[in-house]
Design a protein around this motif. Structure first.
Motif, PDB file in Angstrom:
ATOM      1  N   LEU A 504       0.860  -1.189   0.000  1.00 37.98           N
ATOM      2  CA  LEU A 504       0.000   0.000   0.000  1.00 37.98           C
ATOM      3  C   LEU A 504       0.893   1.235   0.000  1.00 37.98           C
ATOM      4  O   LEU A 504       1.763   1.380   0.866  1.00 37.98           O
ATOM      5  CB  LEU A 504      -0.913  -0.007   1.224  1.00 37.98           C
ATOM      6  N   LEU A 505       0.700   2.115  -0.985  1.00 34.33           N
ATOM      7  CA  LEU A 505       1.453   3.360  -1.064  1.00 34.33           C
ATOM      8  C   LEU A 505       0.528   4.529  -0.767  1.00 34.33           C
ATOM      9  O   LEU A 505      -0.479   4.726  -1.462  1.00 34.33           O
ATOM     10  CB  LEU A 505       2.082   3.533  -2.452  1.00 34.33           C
ATOM     11  N   ALA A 506       0.838   5.285   0.275  1.00 38.11           N
ATOM     12  CA  ALA A 506       0.096   6.500   0.622  1.00 38.11           C
ATOM     13  C   ALA A 506       0.886   7.668   0.053  1.00 38.11           C
ATOM     14  O   ALA A 506       1.850   8.145   0.659  1.00 38.11           O
ATOM     15  CB  ALA A 506      -0.061   6.602   2.131  1.00 38.11           C
ATOM     16  N   ASN A 507       0.487   8.122  -1.128  1.00 34.37           N
ATOM     17  CA  ASN A 507       1.289   9.086  -1.881  1.00 34.37           C
ATOM     18  C   ASN A 507       0.972  10.534  -1.486  1.00 34.37           C
ATOM     19  O   ASN A 507      -0.036  10.823  -0.865  1.00 34.37           O
ATOM     20  CB  ASN A 507       1.055   8.874  -3.385  1.00 34.37           C
ATOM     21  N   LYS A 508       1.873  11.428  -1.884  1.00 31.10           N
ATOM     22  CA  LYS A 508       1.786  12.880  -1.654  1.00 31.10           C
ATOM     23  C   LYS A 508       1.978  13.213  -0.177  1.00 31.10           C
ATOM     24  O   LYS A 508       1.308  14.096   0.370  1.00 31.10           O
ATOM     25  CB  LYS A 508       0.460  13.444  -2.177  1.00 31.10           C
ATOM     26  N   CYS A 509       2.915  12.496   0.469  1.00 29.31           N
ATOM     27  CA  CYS A 509       3.171  12.772   1.886  1.00 29.31           C
ATOM     28  C   CYS A 509       3.863  14.117   2.085  1.00 29.31           C
ATOM     29  O   CYS A 509       3.996  14.589   3.220  1.00 29.31           O
ATOM     30  CB  CYS A 509       3.993  11.651   2.520  1.00 29.31           C
ATOM     31  N   ASP A 510       4.303  14.757   0.974  1.00 30.09           N
ATOM     32  CA  ASP A 510       4.903  16.088   1.073  1.00 30.09           C
ATOM     33  C   ASP A 510       3.857  17.178   1.272  1.00 30.09           C
ATOM     34  O   ASP A 510       4.183  18.313   1.613  1.00 30.09           O
ATOM     35  CB  ASP A 510       5.718  16.387  -0.178  1.00 30.09           C
ATOM     36  N   LEU A 511       2.570  16.815   1.048  1.00 29.11           N
ATOM     37  CA  LEU A 511       1.479  17.784   1.215  1.00 29.11           C
ATOM     38  C   LEU A 511       0.828  17.620   2.590  1.00 29.11           C
ATOM     39  O   LEU A 511       0.909  16.565   3.215  1.00 29.11           O
ATOM     40  CB  LEU A 511       0.419  17.589   0.118  1.00 29.11           C
ATOM     41  N   SER A 512       0.152  18.656   3.037  1.00 26.36           N
ATOM     42  CA  SER A 512      -0.539  18.608   4.323  1.00 26.36           C
ATOM     43  C   SER A 512      -1.689  17.595   4.248  1.00 26.36           C
ATOM     44  O   SER A 512      -2.463  17.593   3.283  1.00 26.36           O
ATOM     45  CB  SER A 512      -1.080  19.997   4.667  1.00 26.36           C
ATOM     46  N   HIS A 513      -1.785  16.740   5.261  1.00 22.17           N
ATOM     47  CA  HIS A 513      -2.833  15.718   5.262  1.00 22.17           C
ATOM     48  C   HIS A 513      -3.174  15.332   6.693  1.00 22.17           C
ATOM     49  O   HIS A 513      -2.415  15.598   7.625  1.00 22.17           O
ATOM     50  CB  HIS A 513      -2.387  14.479   4.488  1.00 22.17           C
ATOM     51  N   GLN A 514      -4.345  14.684   6.848  1.00 23.62           N
ATOM     52  CA  GLN A 514      -4.832  14.311   8.174  1.00 23.62           C
ATOM     53  C   GLN A 514      -4.882  12.800   8.381  1.00 23.62           C
ATOM     54  O   GLN A 514      -5.273  12.332   9.444  1.00 23.62           O
ATOM     55  CB  GLN A 514      -6.247  14.885   8.389  1.00 23.62           C
TER      56      GLN A 514
END
Length: 565
Positions: A504-514
């Motif tokens: 499982l890849l949780a992409n765009k970890c460089d952006l703000s996320h919850q």
């Protein structure tokens, strides 16, 4: 009327407080409970379902706290309850609990008596699952033991290494000083040094080089950097060369080597296995009395080949056998009266090399002065590698989650701001060089970046066919993209009649996320993914690592399938 309104308002406040307290109790990860004096539950919070694996229907049959405890600890928990109610004091205890599925796990109960008047009428307590704590304690204990072992090894290393390195240096230094002094005095070396003297210097230099190589190999093994270079080898040829290398030493002590080895073609690192044979023969000769014998035999069993080397030497006690495989251990101090005191590095290297070949090595001895037998077992049906491996890797997920950008970052280490949606599927072939099971392996990945738009879902089965591994990709800024992955996973399972490794890849970890890691781990488990990574196609975080890990897993599955054929 005012009194009634005020009472109603008070009752409403009390009700809200009770509900708030009830919600708070049920939100705690620990099991909160109360029992009467006999241990019968009068209250238990909802965490009992998660901790013990029960459903609400199951829990109706659980009336007493002893039913949650393994039978061996039930007497103890009953005694602790009586003790607390008699003394009026709280206590903390550890037990082995049992889940609905029958699996046991460690718990800690902090409990206190419920005092009614002057007497205790029951127990109120907290149950905590301490499985992780126990695992940490075991890991810490193992780390401590390993640290102490390393500390002892370092101390012994200084003692042994000083002797081992100094011995071959003596003749080298002696001859060097003699040559230097003779040249200073203008003497001719022709009359002072003959071929035998030069050979003595060469032997000492080679011995010194071998000692240093052994120490370096120990470092390679302990840091998992020793690589094997396997091909077809004749065990008879390897043993003959090993015997040839120790023959001068055997002649010095008039020791006879009886070689009854049956030849076997094995897929092994010939240099390393010859080194094993040489180390063991050398030890057998060094620690055997003059005019004794060394026997070499072998046997073939289903799937394995066994080499046995038996001597009439020093032998080992049962206590010494326990740490005989540890370099610089005290087992070798007892041999200090030998003309060849050793470090145990040779045996340690031999064991490590054999185990890297998926084999095993055993040593047995009837006791001191009773000789030793070493058995080397190697697999005779190890799968041979092809010129390389080819795997199809598919990347699934909704549109705009960054699948194409991840592939581009992996292949080119580049991020493109201009986004164009994938139509159907893009296919990229990328070669990787892996070190797997100590071997260098070339792997070609055919990476299928499958479109996430709904209109392309009907042709997905054609793209799934032949997949050896998969990435399921979600966008950390969109929770809905992760919710949709269950459908992708279901379609993949329906189209493939085999299990494949999934990450499982949780992409765009460089952006703000919850989205939290705990949610991702739980989702990965539900999807059957063996790992989960937060990635960024922009910064490259974890991208290369994820591709390498999935390639290694596909390679492992392929080799396991070859072994089972």
């Amino acid at each position: 009327m005012d009194d009634i309104s005020e009472r109603k308002q008070t009752e409403k406040g009390l009700l809200e407080n009770a509900e708030r307290f009830h919600d708070l109790i049920n939100s705690l990860p620990q099991v909160i409970y109360e029992t009467d004096a006999l241990g019968t539950f009068s209250f238990v919070n909802d965490s009992v379902f998660q901790v013990f694996g029960f459903t609400r229907d199951d829990i109706t049959g659980i009336t007493n706290i002893e039913q949650l405890i393994e039978s061996e600890d039930r007497v103890e928990i009953k005694e602790h309850m009586i003790q607390m109610m008699q003394s009026g004091e709280a206590g903390s205890f550890e037990y082995t609990a049992i889940r609905k599925d029958g699996n046991t796990f460690p718990i800690q109960i902090y409990a206190a008596p419920i005092i009614k008047g002057k007497n205790a009428g029951g127990i109120r307590g907290i149950i905590s699952d301490i499985s992780k704590q126990k695992k940490s304690e075991i890991a810490l204990k193992e780390l401590l033991e390993k640290s102490l072992q390393i500390s002892e090894m370092k101390s012994n290393l200084i003692t042994f290494a000083s002797h081992e390195l100094k011995t071959p240096l003596v003749p080298i230094m002696g001859w060097s000083e003699l040559i230097e002094n003779s040249l200073k005095k203008g003497k001719s070396l022709d009359k002072m040094i003959n071929l035998g003297d030069i050979e003595s210097i060469t032997r000492s230099a080679k011995k010194l080089s071998k000692i240093i190589d052994n120490f370096l190999d120990v470092g390679r093994i302990q840091s998992n950097r020793m690589e094997l270079h396997k091909n077809e080898q004749s065990t008879a040829d390897l043993m003959e060369r090993a015997i040839e290398s120790v023959t001068p030493l055997a002649k010095t002590f008039n020791i006879t080597i009886h070689n009854d080895l049956q030849n076997q073609s094995l897929y092994i690192d010939g240099f390393r296995i010859e080194e094993v044979f040489t180390n063991i023969l050398s030890n057998a000769i060094k620690y055997s009395p003059p005019k004794s014998n060394v026997w070499i035999t072998s046997e073939r069993l289903e799937g394995i080949y066994i080499v046995s080397i038996r001597d009439q030497g020093e032998g080992f006690t049962s206590e010494q056998l326990q740490d005989v495989w540890h370099p610089f251990s005290t087992s070798y101090l007892v041999k200090s009266d030998s003309p060849f005191p050793g470090t145990g590095v040779g045996l340690y290297l031999s064991k490590s090399i054999v185990e890297l070949h998926d084999g095993k090595i055993e040593i047995s001895s009837a006791g001191r002065k009773q000789g030793s037998t070493i058995k080397i077992t190697l697999p005779s049906t190890h799968p041979r590698p092809t010129e390389g491996y080819w795997f199809k890797l598919i990347i699934l997920g909704e549109g705009s989650v960054g699948k194409s950008s991840l592939v581009r970052n992996f292949s080119e280490k580049h991020f493109d701001d201009d986004y164009l949606p994938t139509l159907g599927a893009n296919v990229l072939v990328k070669e990787m060089n892996l070190v797997f099971n100590r071997e260098k392996v070339k792997v070609s990945l055919a990476i299928w970046d499958i479109a996430g738009q709904e209109e392309f879902r009907l042709i997905a089965p054609a793209y799934h066919a032949g997949a050896a591994g998969a990435f399921l990709v979600g966008d950390l800024t969109r929770l809905s993209s992760f919710n949709a992955l269950s459908a992708w996973r279901h379609e993949l399972s329906k189209d493939l009649n085999k299990d494949i490794p999934i990450i499982l890849l949780a992409n765009k970890c460089d952006l703000s996320h919850q989205i939290e890691g705990l949610y991702l781990e739980k989702l990965a488990s539900q999807l059957g993914a063996f790992n989960v990574f937060k990635t960024s196609a922009l910064t490259g975080e974890n991208v290369q690592l994820a591709f390498q890990l999935i390639a290694e897993k596909m390679l492992e599955n392929s080799q396991n399938q070859e072994k089972s054929k």
